[in-house]
Design an enzyme around this catalytic site. Sequence first.
Site, PDB file in Angstrom:
ATOM      1  N   ARG A 171       0.757  -1.243   0.000  1.00  0.00           N
ATOM      2  CA  ARG A 171       0.000   0.000   0.000  1.00  0.00           C
ATOM      3  C   ARG A 171       0.795   1.306   0.000  1.00  0.00           C
ATOM      4  NH1 ARG A 171       1.439   3.472   3.806  1.00  0.00           N
ATOM      5  NH2 ARG A 171       1.343   2.785   5.983  1.00  0.00           N
ATOM      6  N   THR A 197      -8.656   3.577  -2.840  1.00  0.00           N
ATOM      7  CA  THR A 197      -8.007   4.809  -2.410  1.00  0.00           C
ATOM      8  C   THR A 197      -8.597   6.029  -3.112  1.00  0.00           C
ATOM      9  OG1 THR A 197      -5.903   6.006  -2.414  1.00  0.00           O
ATOM     10  CG2 THR A 197      -6.180   4.398  -4.135  1.00  0.00           C
ATOM     11  N   SER A 212       0.950   7.040  -8.842  1.00  0.00           N
ATOM     12  CA  SER A 212       2.084   6.149  -8.534  1.00  0.00           C
ATOM     13  C   SER A 212       1.704   4.764  -9.021  1.00  0.00           C
ATOM     14  CB  SER A 212       2.344   6.102  -7.022  1.00  0.00           C
ATOM     15  OG  SER A 212       1.306   5.378  -6.373  1.00  0.00           O
ATOM     16  N   TYR A 267       1.602   2.159  -7.207  1.00  0.00           N
ATOM     17  CA  TYR A 267       0.635   1.653  -6.203  1.00  0.00           C
ATOM     18  C   TYR A 267      -0.790   2.110  -6.538  1.00  0.00           C
ATOM     19  CZ  TYR A 267      -2.496   2.330  -2.331  1.00  0.00           C
ATOM     20  OH  TYR A 267      -3.645   2.386  -1.578  1.00  0.00           O
ATOM     21  N   HIS A 268      -0.965   3.430  -6.765  1.00  0.00           N
ATOM     22  CA  HIS A 268      -2.313   3.926  -7.060  1.00  0.00           C
ATOM     23  C   HIS A 268      -2.842   3.305  -8.357  1.00  0.00           C
ATOM     24  CE1 HIS A 268      -1.128   7.174  -4.143  1.00  0.00           C
ATOM     25  NE2 HIS A 268      -2.391   7.034  -3.790  1.00  0.00           N
ATOM     26  N   LYS A 288      -4.698   0.160  -7.855  1.00  0.00           N
ATOM     27  CA  LYS A 288      -6.072   0.324  -7.335  1.00  0.00           C
ATOM     28  C   LYS A 288      -7.036   0.683  -8.458  1.00  0.00           C
ATOM     29  CE  LYS A 288      -5.139  -0.315  -2.924  1.00  0.00           C
ATOM     30  NZ  LYS A 288      -5.804  -1.175  -1.962  1.00  0.00           N
ATOM     31  N   GLN A 344     -10.611   5.254   0.102  1.00  0.00           N
ATOM     32  CA  GLN A 344     -10.216   5.805   1.402  1.00  0.00           C
ATOM     33  C   GLN A 344      -9.132   6.879   1.261  1.00  0.00           C
ATOM     34  OE1 GLN A 344      -9.704   3.763   5.628  1.00  0.00           O
ATOM     35  NE2 GLN A 344      -8.081   3.108   4.295  1.00  0.00           N
TER      36      GLN A 344
HETATM   37  P1  NAD Z   1      -0.500  -2.481   5.672  1.00  0.00           P
HETATM   38  O1  NAD Z   1       0.638  -2.663   4.742  1.00  0.00           O
HETATM   39  O2  NAD Z   1      -0.224  -2.085   7.079  1.00  0.00           O
HETATM   40  O3  NAD Z   1      -1.380  -3.817   5.699  1.00  0.00           O
HETATM   41  C1  NAD Z   1      -1.578  -4.634   4.566  1.00  0.00           C
HETATM   42  C2  NAD Z   1      -1.540  -6.086   5.050  1.00  0.00           C
HETATM   43  O4  NAD Z   1      -1.770  -6.937   3.913  1.00  0.00           O
HETATM   44  C3  NAD Z   1      -0.190  -6.460   5.650  1.00  0.00           C
HETATM   45  O5  NAD Z   1      -0.366  -7.077   6.903  1.00  0.00           O
HETATM   46  C4  NAD Z   1       0.418  -7.406   4.620  1.00  0.00           C
HETATM   47  O6  NAD Z   1       1.249  -8.394   5.204  1.00  0.00           O
HETATM   48  C5  NAD Z   1      -0.835  -8.002   3.958  1.00  0.00           C
HETATM   49  N1  NAD Z   1      -0.617  -8.452   2.566  1.00  0.00           N
HETATM   50  C6  NAD Z   1      -0.075  -7.743   1.546  1.00  0.00           C
HETATM   51  N2  NAD Z   1      -0.020  -8.520   0.450  1.00  0.00           N
HETATM   52  C7  NAD Z   1      -0.550  -9.724   0.773  1.00  0.00           C
HETATM   53  C8  NAD Z   1      -0.741 -10.943   0.070  1.00  0.00           C
HETATM   54  N3  NAD Z   1      -0.346 -11.094  -1.198  1.00  0.00           N
HETATM   55  N4  NAD Z   1      -1.310 -11.982   0.715  1.00  0.00           N
HETATM   56  C9  NAD Z   1      -1.702 -11.858   2.016  1.00  0.00           C
HETATM   57  N5  NAD Z   1      -1.530 -10.739   2.742  1.00  0.00           N
HETATM   58  C10 NAD Z   1      -0.954  -9.687   2.121  1.00  0.00           C
HETATM   59  O7  NAD Z   1      -1.490  -1.433   4.968  1.00  0.00           O
HETATM   60  P2  NAD Z   1      -2.706  -0.619   5.604  1.00  0.00           P
HETATM   61  O8  NAD Z   1      -2.253   0.763   5.867  1.00  0.00           O
HETATM   62  O9  NAD Z   1      -3.338  -1.420   6.677  1.00  0.00           O
HETATM   63  O10 NAD Z   1      -3.672  -0.569   4.345  1.00  0.00           O
HETATM   64  C11 NAD Z   1      -4.650  -1.603   4.154  1.00  0.00           C
HETATM   65  C12 NAD Z   1      -5.397  -1.349   2.850  1.00  0.00           C
HETATM   66  O11 NAD Z   1      -6.035  -0.074   2.918  1.00  0.00           O
HETATM   67  C13 NAD Z   1      -4.481  -1.306   1.636  1.00  0.00           C
HETATM   68  O12 NAD Z   1      -5.072  -1.992   0.559  1.00  0.00           O
HETATM   69  C14 NAD Z   1      -4.348   0.159   1.316  1.00  0.00           C
HETATM   70  O13 NAD Z   1      -4.180   0.351  -0.053  1.00  0.00           O
HETATM   71  C15 NAD Z   1      -5.670   0.721   1.814  1.00  0.00           C
HETATM   72  N6  NAD Z   1      -5.524   2.138   2.235  1.00  0.00           N
HETATM   73  C16 NAD Z   1      -4.676   2.481   3.256  1.00  0.00           C
HETATM   74  C17 NAD Z   1      -4.556   3.830   3.621  1.00  0.00           C
HETATM   75  C18 NAD Z   1      -3.629   4.299   4.712  1.00  0.00           C
HETATM   76  O14 NAD Z   1      -3.496   5.525   4.898  1.00  0.00           O
HETATM   77  N7  NAD Z   1      -2.988   3.401   5.457  1.00  0.00           N
HETATM   78  C19 NAD Z   1      -5.345   4.793   2.965  1.00  0.00           C
HETATM   79  C20 NAD Z   1      -6.188   4.401   1.929  1.00  0.00           C
HETATM   80  C21 NAD Z   1      -6.282   3.053   1.578  1.00  0.00           C
HETATM   81  N1  USQ Z   2       4.145  14.388   2.125  1.00  0.00           N
HETATM   82  C1  USQ Z   2       4.917  15.425   2.637  1.00  0.00           C
HETATM   83  N2  USQ Z   2       5.827  15.120   3.595  1.00  0.00           N
HETATM   84  C2  USQ Z   2       5.994  13.861   4.092  1.00  0.00           C
HETATM   85  C3  USQ Z   2       5.200  12.817   3.579  1.00  0.00           C
HETATM   86  C4  USQ Z   2       4.280  13.114   2.585  1.00  0.00           C
HETATM   87  O1  USQ Z   2       4.777  16.581   2.237  1.00  0.00           O
HETATM   88  O2  USQ Z   2       6.844  13.686   4.966  1.00  0.00           O
HETATM   89  C5  USQ Z   2       3.146  14.695   1.089  1.00  0.00           C
HETATM   90  C6  USQ Z   2       3.301  13.828  -0.161  1.00  0.00           C
HETATM   91  O3  USQ Z   2       4.229  14.397  -1.085  1.00  0.00           O
HETATM   92  C7  USQ Z   2       1.865  13.807  -0.672  1.00  0.00           C
HETATM   93  C8  USQ Z   2       1.015  13.882   0.607  1.00  0.00           C
HETATM   94  O4  USQ Z   2       1.884  14.383   1.628  1.00  0.00           O
HETATM   95  O5  USQ Z   2       1.599  14.959  -1.397  1.00  0.00           O
HETATM   96  C9  USQ Z   2       0.446  12.559   1.047  1.00  0.00           C
HETATM   97  O6  USQ Z   2       1.478  11.591   1.164  1.00  0.00           O
HETATM   98  P1  USQ Z   2       1.266  10.289   2.069  1.00  0.00           P
HETATM   99  O7  USQ Z   2       2.520   9.489   2.027  1.00  0.00           O
HETATM  100  O8  USQ Z   2       0.708  10.673   3.381  1.00  0.00           O
HETATM  101  O9  USQ Z   2       0.060   9.529   1.293  1.00  0.00           O
HETATM  102  P2  USQ Z   2       0.009   8.723  -0.073  1.00  0.00           P
HETATM  103  O10 USQ Z   2       1.331   8.478  -0.664  1.00  0.00           O
HETATM  104  O11 USQ Z   2      -0.995   9.379  -0.941  1.00  0.00           O
HETATM  105  O12 USQ Z   2      -0.552   7.309   0.371  1.00  0.00           O
HETATM  106  C10 USQ Z   2      -1.340   7.082   1.547  1.00  0.00           C
HETATM  107  C11 USQ Z   2      -1.351   5.586   1.795  1.00  0.00           C
HETATM  108  C12 USQ Z   2      -2.041   4.867   0.625  1.00  0.00           C
HETATM  109  C13 USQ Z   2      -3.410   5.460   0.413  1.00  0.00           C
HETATM  110  C14 USQ Z   2      -3.339   6.974   0.210  1.00  0.00           C
HETATM  111  C15 USQ Z   2      -4.710   7.619   0.227  1.00  0.00           C
HETATM  112  O13 USQ Z   2      -0.018   5.097   1.960  1.00  0.00           O
HETATM  113  O14 USQ Z   2      -2.144   3.494   0.922  1.00  0.00           O
HETATM  114  O15 USQ Z   2      -4.023   4.884  -0.705  1.00  0.00           O
HETATM  115  O16 USQ Z   2      -2.646   7.559   1.349  1.00  0.00           O
HETATM  116  S1  USQ Z   2      -4.799   8.984  -0.869  1.00  0.00           S
HETATM  117  O17 USQ Z   2      -3.661   9.866  -0.623  1.00  0.00           O
HETATM  118  O18 USQ Z   2      -6.049   9.655  -0.575  1.00  0.00           O
HETATM  119  O19 USQ Z   2      -4.746   8.460  -2.200  1.00  0.00           O
END
Ligand code: NAD
Ligand code: USQ
Length: 399
Positions: A101, A145, A187, A189-190, A193, A216
């Site tokens: 993620r 996301t 990115s 990653y994005h 999604k 989210q």
């Molecule tokens: P995280 O990395 O902490 O948790 C993801 C979990 O999935 C981990 O425990 C990892 O081991 C497991 N995993 C990954 N690939 C796997 C696979 N192939 N098989 C089985 N398990 C697997 O991430 P998070 O912050 O808890 O995010 C969870 C979900 O929410 C993600 O899909 C992420 O894209 C989404 N999300 C997170 C945020 C955020 O700010 N953290 C924001 C928006 C969306």
């Molecule tokens: N940023 C800073 N300083 C830092 C870290 C980040 O200025 O030290 C900036 C980044 O350049 C970016 C913004 O803050 O413009 C957000 O960065 P982030 O790392 O907090 O978030 P992002 O990379 O977008 O990813 C996170 C989660 C991802 C989720 C996403 C939701 O890791 O799993 O999907 O937030 S969203 O941003 O709404 O797409």
Amino acid sequence: MKVLVLGGDGFCGWPTSLHLADAGHEVIVIDNLSRRAIDLELEVDSLTPIRPIGERIRVWKELTGQEIGFINLDLATEYDRFENLLHELRPEAIVHFGEQRSAPYSMRSNAAKRYTVDNNVRGTHNVLAAIVASGLDVALVHLGTMGVYGYGWSGSAPIPEGYLTVKVPTPDGDIEREILHPANPGSVYHLTKTLDQLLFTFYAANDQIRITDLHQGIVWGTQTPQTALDERLINRFDYDGDYGTVLNRFLMQAAIGHPLTVHGTGGQTRAFIHIRDTVRCIQIALENPPARGEKPMVFNQVTETYRVRDLAELISRLTGVEIANLPNPRREAAENDLNVSRDRFMALGLNPTYLSEGLLEEVRDVAQKYRERADTTKIIARSTWRAGMETSPDLMKND
Ligand code: NAD
Ligand code: USQ
């Protein structure tokens, strides 16, 4: 309800598993622990001392009497095992958090890009194919996301919840069509999604799978009432340049007196949600699935939006820590507005947790408590979107 929580050992998945168990659902966590392996690869650790998954589950049982199951399985590579598990366990619902993620991690190398696509897209497709093969009527809730929409496309119109009504010109006049909101990933990653969204559209139409996709925003905070019950249940707190997200990073930096690492001007506006609302939203989505044959239901899972520099200024004012404007290692608009429609969760009873000084202090207190665990060489973001975008010659002297 019997619920499989895929990725249930992670930052969002662990508190959600406890929240759902507490609400009376039968929870089985499926996770390959790849996130813990990536910590080892990056030579960094959660700021909070997270315990092994077996211990977490034992402690929860000791405290509440509730059993949470755990199965170590890779969703991307162990398809047959996963399908057999569905036949055996017959879940009524699946929550899918199990993907790589981090946007910076997905851009750090060619290998990381390929791993992120292979892991996320194969994993999601395997989940869908296995649901079809199982013949079960499972409700699937997926964590998507806000980043699938990109930042800046919609102008001043609110970003709708997943779909856009467009006018298509025809020789007989305009006709209206509802389409998926155009994808604009920032990115690799994005990007995964946005590919997930197409998989969902196909399987909902072809196989009538009931799917909810939660778009989210950035999750902040660390503890929920359940994870705070005992230190051995504590949630993950990522602070490093790859996995730490912006608000939690600033609060951790404030706790250790590190300058706040604003990328560029900090004019990036992003959507946020507190982890306590994440777990509530998942429960609401699980308990209100779409009907069979409906297109995927999309919720924007966000409660408020902030500009990065405004967050930095707020935290700087509260704590006295200075702000450092670093060259931005990402390719993203220097300034953007963000107007997000978020009506669906409100209509279903979400009472949002808004950012407040008290909540900011709570996170800073957690960071302060574990400050000795911080490795300051891991704070600056070093993954760049393209070669030559390396950051922060000045700040690195703090490493
Ligand atoms: P995280 O990395 O902490 O948790 C993801 C979990 O999935 C981990 O425990 C990892 O081991 C497991 N995993 C990954 N690939 C796997 C696979 N192939 N098989 C089985 N398990 C697997 O991430 P998070 O912050 O808890 O995010 C969870 C979900 O929410 C993600 O899909 C992420 O894209 C989404 N999300 C997170 C945020 C955020 O700010 N953290 C924001 C928006 C969306
Ligand atoms: N940023 C800073 N300083 C830092 C870290 C980040 O200025 O030290 C900036 C980044 O350049 C970016 C913004 O803050 O413009 C957000 O960065 P982030 O790392 O907090 O978030 P992002 O990379 O977008 O990813 C996170 C989660 C991802 C989720 C996403 C939701 O890791 O799993 O999907 O937030 S969203 O941003 O709404 O797409």
